[in-house]
Design an enzyme around this catalytic site. Sequence first.
Site, short mmCIF file in Angstrom:
data_model
loop_
_atom_site.label_atom_id
_atom_site.label_comp_id
_atom_site.label_asym_id
_atom_site.label_seq_id
_atom_site.Cartn_x
_atom_site.Cartn_y
_atom_site.Cartn_z
N GLU A 12 0.80 -1.22 0.00
CA GLU A 12 0.00 0.00 0.00
C GLU A 12 0.84 1.28 0.00
OE1 GLU A 12 -4.05 -1.25 2.39
OE2 GLU A 12 -2.26 -0.80 3.55
N ASP A 215 -12.56 -5.83 -1.80
CA ASP A 215 -13.40 -7.03 -1.67
C ASP A 215 -14.76 -6.62 -1.14
OD1 ASP A 215 -13.43 -7.53 1.50
OD2 ASP A 215 -11.41 -6.92 0.93
#
Length: 246
Positions: A12, A215
Amino acid sequence: MKTGIIGAMREEILLLKKDIKDLKSEQFGSREFYSGTIHDKEVVMCLSGWGKVAAATTATTLINHYKVDQLVFIGLAGSIQAHLNIGDIVIANQLIQHDVDLTRLDGFPNVQSPFWKEFSFKVMSDSEKKASEAVEKFLLNLKKGDYPSISSTYNPTVYVGAIGTGDQFIASKDGKMKISERFPQILCTEMEGAAIAQVGADYKIPCTVIRVISDKADEEAHDSFTSFLFENISQISVELAKLVLN
Protein backbone atom coordinates in the site's frame (compact mmCIF):
# COMPACT_ATOMS: atom_id res chain seq x y z
CA MET A 1 3.41 21.76 6.54
CA LYS A 2 4.84 18.34 7.36
CA THR A 3 2.75 15.29 6.46
CA GLY A 4 2.80 11.87 8.08
CA ILE A 5 1.83 9.14 5.58
CA ILE A 6 0.80 5.75 6.94
CA GLY A 7 0.08 2.44 5.20
CA ALA A 8 -0.80 -0.86 6.83
CA MET A 9 0.93 -3.06 4.23
CA ARG A 10 4.06 -2.85 2.12
CA GLU A 11 2.01 -3.04 -1.06
CA GLU A 12 0.00 0.00 0.00
CA ILE A 13 2.79 2.45 0.69
CA LEU A 14 6.47 1.46 0.38
CA LEU A 15 6.62 2.06 -3.38
CA LEU A 16 6.37 5.75 -2.45
CA LYS A 17 9.96 5.63 -1.14
CA LYS A 18 11.33 6.08 -4.67
CA ASP A 19 9.64 9.51 -4.86
CA ILE A 20 11.12 10.84 -1.61
CA LYS A 21 14.08 13.17 -2.08
CA ASP A 22 16.86 13.41 0.54
CA LEU A 23 15.58 10.14 1.98
CA LYS A 24 16.49 9.39 5.59
CA SER A 25 15.39 6.50 7.76
CA GLU A 26 15.08 5.99 11.51
CA GLN A 27 13.78 3.07 13.52
CA PHE A 28 11.48 3.37 16.53
CA GLY A 29 10.46 0.09 18.08
CA SER A 30 9.91 -2.34 15.21
CA ARG A 31 9.00 0.32 12.65
CA GLU A 32 11.09 2.16 10.08
CA PHE A 33 10.24 5.81 9.42
CA TYR A 34 11.29 7.38 6.10
CA SER A 35 11.56 11.16 5.87
CA GLY A 36 12.39 13.66 3.13
CA THR A 37 10.44 15.71 0.61
CA ILE A 38 7.97 15.08 -2.23
CA HIS A 39 7.09 18.06 -4.46
CA ASP A 40 9.13 20.14 -1.97
CA LYS A 41 6.70 19.12 0.81
CA GLU A 42 8.10 17.57 3.98
CA VAL A 43 6.92 13.99 4.50
CA VAL A 44 7.48 11.17 6.94
CA MET A 45 6.25 7.75 5.83
CA CYS A 46 5.79 4.58 7.83
CA LEU A 47 4.47 1.06 7.39
CA SER A 48 2.29 0.59 10.47
CA GLY A 49 1.14 -3.01 10.17
CA TRP A 50 -2.44 -4.17 10.60
CA GLY A 51 -4.82 -3.19 13.38
CA LYS A 52 -5.81 -0.28 15.59
CA VAL A 53 -2.94 -0.53 18.08
CA ALA A 54 -0.30 -0.63 15.35
CA ALA A 55 -1.90 2.34 13.58
CA ALA A 56 -2.26 4.36 16.78
CA THR A 57 1.33 3.86 17.94
CA THR A 58 2.59 4.81 14.47
CA ALA A 59 0.46 7.97 14.40
CA THR A 60 1.62 8.92 17.91
CA THR A 61 5.29 8.62 16.92
CA LEU A 62 4.69 10.75 13.83
CA ILE A 63 3.07 13.45 15.96
CA ASN A 64 5.34 13.43 19.00
CA HIS A 65 8.72 12.76 17.41
CA TYR A 66 8.39 14.09 13.88
CA LYS A 67 5.96 16.92 14.70
CA VAL A 68 3.79 16.29 11.64
CA ASP A 69 0.96 18.73 10.96
CA GLN A 70 -1.38 16.25 9.29
CA LEU A 71 -1.87 12.50 8.92
CA VAL A 72 -2.71 10.72 5.66
CA PHE A 73 -3.75 7.07 5.41
CA ILE A 74 -4.42 5.35 2.08
CA GLY A 75 -5.14 1.65 1.64
CA LEU A 76 -7.70 -1.09 1.06
CA ALA A 77 -11.14 -1.75 2.53
CA GLY A 78 -14.03 -4.20 2.24
CA SER A 79 -17.40 -2.86 1.10
CA ILE A 80 -20.30 -3.03 3.55
CA GLN A 81 -22.88 -1.48 1.24
CA ALA A 82 -23.94 -3.54 -1.79
CA HIS A 83 -23.58 -0.68 -4.27
CA LEU A 84 -19.83 -0.36 -3.62
CA ASN A 85 -17.82 -2.46 -6.05
CA ILE A 86 -14.24 -3.67 -6.09
CA GLY A 87 -11.97 -0.82 -7.19
CA ASP A 88 -14.29 1.96 -6.02
CA ILE A 89 -12.74 4.74 -3.92
CA VAL A 90 -14.10 5.95 -0.57
CA ILE A 91 -13.09 9.28 0.96
CA ALA A 92 -13.78 9.41 4.69
CA ASN A 93 -15.86 12.22 6.17
CA GLN A 94 -16.29 10.20 9.36
CA LEU A 95 -14.39 7.30 10.94
CA ILE A 96 -16.11 4.92 13.35
CA GLN A 97 -14.69 2.15 15.53
CA HIS A 98 -17.45 -0.37 14.87
CA ASP A 99 -16.11 -2.99 17.29
CA VAL A 100 -16.30 -0.74 20.38
CA ASP A 101 -19.55 -1.27 22.30
CA LEU A 102 -20.26 0.73 25.46
CA THR A 103 -24.05 0.37 25.35
CA ARG A 104 -24.08 -1.36 28.74
CA LEU A 105 -22.72 1.88 30.21
CA ASP A 106 -26.03 3.57 29.39
CA GLY A 107 -26.58 6.45 31.79
CA PHE A 108 -22.87 6.86 32.47
CA PRO A 109 -22.00 10.59 32.60
CA ASN A 110 -20.69 12.06 29.37
CA VAL A 111 -16.94 12.44 29.44
CA GLN A 112 -14.69 14.56 27.31
CA SER A 113 -11.57 13.93 25.24
CA PRO A 114 -9.27 12.09 25.66
CA PHE A 115 -11.65 9.67 27.38
CA TRP A 116 -13.96 9.10 24.45
CA LYS A 117 -17.39 7.57 24.99
CA GLU A 118 -18.48 7.65 21.35
CA PHE A 119 -15.73 6.28 19.12
CA SER A 120 -16.75 8.22 16.03
CA PHE A 121 -14.58 10.97 14.57
CA LYS A 122 -15.48 13.49 11.90
CA VAL A 123 -12.91 14.47 9.29
CA MET A 124 -12.10 18.18 9.13
CA SER A 125 -13.67 19.82 6.08
CA ASP A 126 -10.30 20.99 4.72
CA SER A 127 -8.95 17.43 4.85
CA GLU A 128 -12.03 16.04 3.12
CA LYS A 129 -11.76 18.72 0.42
CA LYS A 130 -8.07 17.99 -0.11
CA ALA A 131 -8.80 14.27 -0.49
CA SER A 132 -11.65 14.91 -2.94
CA GLU A 133 -9.46 17.16 -5.09
CA ALA A 134 -6.68 14.56 -5.09
CA VAL A 135 -9.06 11.78 -6.18
CA GLU A 136 -10.59 14.00 -8.87
CA LYS A 137 -7.11 14.72 -10.26
CA PHE A 138 -6.24 11.00 -10.09
CA LEU A 139 -9.29 10.09 -12.18
CA LEU A 140 -8.47 12.80 -14.71
CA ASN A 141 -4.88 11.54 -15.03
CA LEU A 142 -6.19 7.98 -15.30
CA LYS A 143 -8.39 8.90 -18.27
CA LYS A 144 -5.41 10.60 -19.92
CA GLY A 145 -3.42 7.37 -19.64
CA ASP A 146 -0.83 8.79 -17.24
CA TYR A 147 -0.64 5.54 -15.22
CA PRO A 148 0.35 2.75 -17.64
CA SER A 149 0.86 0.28 -14.79
CA ILE A 150 -2.81 0.60 -13.77
CA SER A 151 -5.25 -1.44 -15.84
CA SER A 152 -6.89 0.54 -18.64
CA THR A 153 -10.24 -0.99 -17.62
CA TYR A 154 -10.05 0.51 -14.13
CA ASN A 155 -12.98 2.94 -13.82
CA PRO A 156 -13.85 3.49 -10.13
CA THR A 157 -16.85 5.27 -8.67
CA VAL A 158 -15.98 7.70 -5.86
CA TYR A 159 -17.96 7.94 -2.62
CA VAL A 160 -17.66 10.26 0.37
CA GLY A 161 -18.94 8.89 3.66
CA ALA A 162 -18.31 6.96 6.86
CA ILE A 163 -15.62 4.30 7.09
CA GLY A 164 -15.71 1.66 9.82
CA THR A 165 -12.66 0.35 11.67
CA GLY A 166 -12.32 -2.83 13.71
CA ASP A 167 -9.66 -5.36 14.66
CA GLN A 168 -11.07 -8.01 12.35
CA PHE A 169 -11.02 -8.87 8.66
CA ILE A 170 -14.70 -9.06 7.75
CA ALA A 171 -15.28 -12.04 5.46
CA SER A 172 -18.92 -13.11 5.87
CA LYS A 173 -22.37 -11.78 5.05
CA ASP A 174 -23.26 -12.17 8.72
CA GLY A 175 -20.31 -10.00 9.75
CA LYS A 176 -21.31 -7.33 7.24
CA MET A 177 -24.90 -7.38 8.44
CA LYS A 178 -23.93 -6.91 12.09
CA ILE A 179 -21.93 -3.78 11.19
CA SER A 180 -24.59 -2.30 8.89
CA GLU A 181 -27.39 -2.94 11.39
CA ARG A 182 -25.56 -1.04 14.10
CA PHE A 183 -24.01 1.61 11.82
CA PRO A 184 -26.10 1.94 8.65
CA GLN A 185 -24.00 4.93 7.55
CA ILE A 186 -20.78 2.90 7.20
CA LEU A 187 -19.78 2.36 3.55
CA CYS A 188 -16.76 0.11 4.03
CA THR A 189 -14.63 -1.46 6.72
CA GLU A 190 -10.91 -1.69 7.46
CA MET A 191 -8.60 -2.04 10.47
CA GLU A 192 -6.77 1.26 11.08
CA GLY A 193 -8.48 4.50 10.04
CA ALA A 194 -10.57 5.36 13.10
CA ALA A 195 -7.64 4.61 15.42
CA ILE A 196 -5.53 7.17 13.55
CA ALA A 197 -8.47 9.58 13.64
CA GLN A 198 -8.74 9.14 17.42
CA VAL A 199 -5.05 9.95 17.88
CA GLY A 200 -5.50 12.92 15.57
CA ALA A 201 -8.48 14.11 17.62
CA ASP A 202 -6.47 13.79 20.85
CA TYR A 203 -3.72 16.01 19.42
CA LYS A 204 -6.00 18.16 17.22
CA ILE A 205 -4.15 17.00 14.10
CA PRO A 206 -6.15 16.75 10.84
CA CYS A 207 -6.51 13.31 9.31
CA THR A 208 -7.16 12.28 5.70
CA VAL A 209 -8.27 8.71 4.95
CA ILE A 210 -8.84 7.33 1.44
CA ARG A 211 -9.74 3.67 0.89
CA VAL A 212 -9.93 1.58 -2.26
CA ILE A 213 -12.44 -1.30 -2.21
CA SER A 214 -10.60 -4.61 -2.56
CA ASP A 215 -13.40 -7.03 -1.67
CA LYS A 216 -17.05 -7.34 -0.70
CA ALA A 217 -16.31 -8.37 2.91
CA ASP A 218 -18.12 -11.64 2.22
CA GLU A 219 -17.12 -15.30 1.91
CA GLU A 220 -15.09 -14.46 -1.22
CA ALA A 221 -13.25 -11.62 0.52
CA HIS A 222 -9.92 -13.39 0.99
CA ASP A 223 -9.49 -14.25 -2.70
CA SER A 224 -10.74 -10.84 -3.90
CA PHE A 225 -8.52 -9.00 -1.43
CA THR A 226 -5.40 -10.95 -2.40
CA SER A 227 -6.03 -10.55 -6.12
CA PHE A 228 -6.65 -6.79 -5.95
CA LEU A 229 -3.73 -6.26 -3.56
CA PHE A 230 -1.11 -7.65 -5.91
CA GLU A 231 -2.62 -6.41 -9.18
CA ASN A 232 -3.44 -2.76 -8.50
CA ILE A 233 -3.06 -1.19 -5.09
CA SER A 234 0.60 -0.11 -5.02
CA GLN A 235 0.38 2.33 -7.90
CA ILE A 236 -3.08 3.60 -6.91
CA SER A 237 -2.00 4.32 -3.32
CA VAL A 238 1.23 6.01 -4.37
CA GLU A 239 -0.42 8.28 -6.93
CA LEU A 240 -3.20 9.27 -4.51
CA ALA A 241 -0.66 10.05 -1.77
CA LYS A 242 1.40 12.26 -4.10
CA LEU A 243 -1.73 14.12 -5.24
CA VAL A 244 -2.84 14.73 -1.65
CA LEU A 245 0.57 16.28 -0.98
CA ASN A 246 0.51 18.34 -4.15
